[in-house]
Design a protein around this motif. Structure first.
Motif, PDB file in Angstrom:
ATOM      1  N   GLY A  74     -52.054  99.878 -35.798  1.00  0.00           N
ATOM      2  CA  GLY A  74     -52.051 100.952 -34.812  1.00  0.00           C
ATOM      3  C   GLY A  74     -52.044 102.344 -35.405  1.00  0.00           C
ATOM      4  O   GLY A  74     -51.910 103.320 -34.685  1.00  0.00           O
ATOM      5  N   ALA A 129     -51.169 101.694 -30.285  1.00  0.00           N
ATOM      6  CA  ALA A 129     -51.802 102.459 -31.348  1.00  0.00           C
ATOM      7  C   ALA A 129     -51.290 103.899 -31.306  1.00  0.00           C
ATOM      8  O   ALA A 129     -50.532 104.285 -30.408  1.00  0.00           O
ATOM      9  CB  ALA A 129     -53.319 102.426 -31.188  1.00  0.00           C
ATOM     10  N   LEU A 161     -53.140  98.529 -28.435  1.00  0.00           N
ATOM     11  CA  LEU A 161     -54.240  98.296 -29.359  1.00  0.00           C
ATOM     12  C   LEU A 161     -55.363  97.517 -28.693  1.00  0.00           C
ATOM     13  O   LEU A 161     -56.554  97.836 -28.871  1.00  0.00           O
ATOM     14  CB  LEU A 161     -53.725  97.516 -30.583  1.00  0.00           C
ATOM     15  CG  LEU A 161     -54.801  97.048 -31.564  1.00  0.00           C
ATOM     16  CD1 LEU A 161     -55.323  98.225 -32.377  1.00  0.00           C
ATOM     17  CD2 LEU A 161     -54.254  95.954 -32.480  1.00  0.00           C
TER      18      LEU A 161
END
Length: 571
Positions: free
Chosen positions: A209, A338, A344
């Motif tokens: 991330g 992220a 993500l």
């Protein structure tokens, strides 16, 4: 507006604030100190780190993005490590680079940081530093080089060095042709184009991330890398405004996703020590066994050297990291976020595979079970690792007599001796190469095969070592044996002629010697001489405080985050 950390230096009318501002007024106008976020660009560019030499250009694009978003970019050169250049091994300096970067980020008036790395140890060191100081941080991976060719065939840097050098030793390639390939190996700026450690850690930085989504794996000469660097400069200003720190991104879920991706990509075994070290800086509960539990049943989908055929620019052309992640989406933890603040998995929606030779379908993998295997037994009480995807299937279950080398020098002196009593069934053991013993845990575990066996057509043997191997390397190599020989591990007490038993399916690694007999043996004097403790400097501090490979080989006093606070003034 979030209170700026940098305002602790610059706000007010007192003498210390005056000093901090005045010395920065070398072209900086008044509005620099009006509360705008100050962004460090931690840059590992160096002429002695060839894979990172282009990062100054990348830094300028980051700088433009920071300015555009209203921040103040500040160049911060940090320790750089060239894997191919630094002796005795770049791993010796990873922890120092991480510690120095952490301290410089903490000591300076910065609100966030962009981390520029590429070569093997630079991205891990930067992530370790960012995890420790916990300022808003984002990585720009430097990216792989383009593929060079020799005699019409593509060259995988690293992997083909090992292959070609073995062919010279086998007498099937002339020394002249070997040297002629040298100028073809490195075609452009960027790091290794195989799925070595640099490629692995650049890709895993995104899976963790910690990058602008979509940037990892972009070839270094590709203009889209500069576009992404510009976008990263804009993003880090947003992250400071949102107070989005590594501790909110680097969660256990993020690391488990990285382990899944590591298997699907066929990534480097070095990722094990690096991910464990980064997690250790956060105080996260991540163990070596998590790599086996989480990754062992994940299929290998990416057909790249050293486990496959293609190279990194092929992966990018075929759809890149996001296409791979979309194939294994159901194996990813959707709670991991992220640096954008979004999950993500949201960023891989719509990712497509454009070449099914490079990125295989889930139903047709290169290997059905490709993750790192963690072995235990009386040779490795605290574990050892092997990469089945890079090994010979017929050697994953093996029994054979040991041939023991007490140091890398001992191995090089004897490996090609005509009277070395070795056969294809022998197990080559190289010790004295762990974190303490070398020191620094070098990439020597994929030791060359005896030349007389090469001449017979043998191309792989079981090899065991307390060191590491390059992510570009291949073979049936057991690595990271813990405890290492220099720390009193049982590897120190194995003797030539002992029978070694490897069974990867059962996750076992044994020497067939009664425990009481093995325990009663003394380490060889040659090993002890080779592993003598250094007298001074960083090497002395490292040897006295380094942890073993099974926990990431970080220094014992650096585990756990320290934060960004500095309460005392400088004047």
């Amino acid at each position: 507006m979030v209170a700026r950390r940098s305002s602790q230096w610059y706000s007010g009318d007192g003498r210390n604030a005056y000093i901090h501002r005045a010395w920065m007024r070398r072209g900086l106008p008044d509005h620099v100190f009006d509360g705008r976020p100050h962004i460090a660009i931690a840059n590992t560019a160096s002429a002695l780190t060839p894979c990172n030499a282009h990062l100054d250009e990348v830094a300028r694009s980051v700088e433009n993005g920071v300015y555009e978003a209203g921040g103040i970019p500040l160049d911060l050169p940090v320790i750089s490590l060239g894997e191919t250049q630094v002796r005795p091994t770049a791993m010796l300096w990873r922890n120092m680079a991480a510690m120095a970067t952490e301290e410089m980020l903490r000591a300076n008036p910065v609100d966030g940081v962009v981390l520029l790395g590429g070569c093997d140890k630079t991205i891990p060191a930067l992530l370790m530093a960012a995890a420790s100081v916990d300022l808003p941080a984002v990585v720009v991976p430097g990216g792989p080089m383009l593929t060079g060719t020799f005699r019409g065939a593509p060259l995988g840097c690293g992997t083909d060095v090992w292959k070609l050098s073995e062919e010279v030793r086998a007498g099937t390639l002339s020394g002249e042709d070997f040297l002629r390939s040298e100028s073809s190996m490195i075609r452009s700026r960027g790091h290794c184009n195989t799925m070595g450690t640099a490629s692995t850690m650049g890709l895993l930085a995104e899976v963790l991330g910690m990058t602008l989504p979509g940037v990892a794996g972009t070839p270094a000469p590709d203009s889209r890398l500069l576009e992404a660097a510009h976008g990263t400069g804009r993003l880090v200003v947003e992250m400071v405004e949102a107070d989005r720190r590594p501790s909110t991104v680097l969660t256990r879920a993020s690391f488990l996703n990285a382990i899944v991706a590591l298997a699907a990509l066929g990534g480097s075994t070095n990722a094990v020590v690096h991910l464990l070290a980064i997690a250790g800086r956060l105080g996260l509960d991540l163990t070596q066994e998590d790599f086996d539990r989480t990754g062992s049943d994940v299929p290998l989908l990416v057909d790249l050297l050293p486990a496959g055929r293609f190279l990194m620019d092929d992966l990018y052309r075929a759809g890149g990291l996001h296409a791979v992640l979309n194939e294994i989406r159901d194996l990813l933890d959707p709670t991991a976020v992220a640096v954008t603040g979004r999950p993500l998995v949201d960023h891989i929606d719509g990712a497509r595979v454009h070449d099914r030779e490079v990125i295989r379908p889930r139903a047709e993998p290169l290997l059905p079970n490709a993750g790192i295997a963690v072995l235990h037994g009386n040779l490795a009480p605290d574990g050892a690792v092997i990469k089945p995807a890079a090994a010979s299937p017929h050697l994953l279950r093996h029994r054979g007599p040991a041939i023991v080398f007490d140091s890398i020098e001992d191995m090089r002196a004897r490996i090609d001796e005509p009277d070395l009593e070795v056969t294809a069934d022998s197990v080559l053991i190289l010790r004295g190469c762990g974190p303490k013993g070398y020191p620094g845990m070098p990439e020597v575990a994929n030791m060359p095969l005896p030349s007389k066996l090469l001449a017979q057509g043998v191309r792989d043997m079981v090899r065991i070592c307390d060191g590491r191997m390059s992510g570009t390397a291949y073979g049936t190599v057991v690595l990271h044996v813990a405890p290492e020989a220099a720390a009193g591990g049982p590897l120190a007490r194995v003797r030539t002629g002992d029978t070694v038993v490897l069974d990867v399916e059962k996750r076992s690694l044994f020497v067939d010697v009664p425990d009481d007999e093995l325990d009663a043996r003394a380490p060889s004097p040659e090993l002890m001489r080779a592993c003598a403790s250094p007298e001074r400097g960083w090497e002395r501090l490292y040897v006295d405080t380094v942890n073993q490979a099974d926990t990431g080989a970080d220094l014992d006093f650096l585990t756990g985050s320290s934060g960004d606070r500095v309460d005392r003034e400088s004047h």
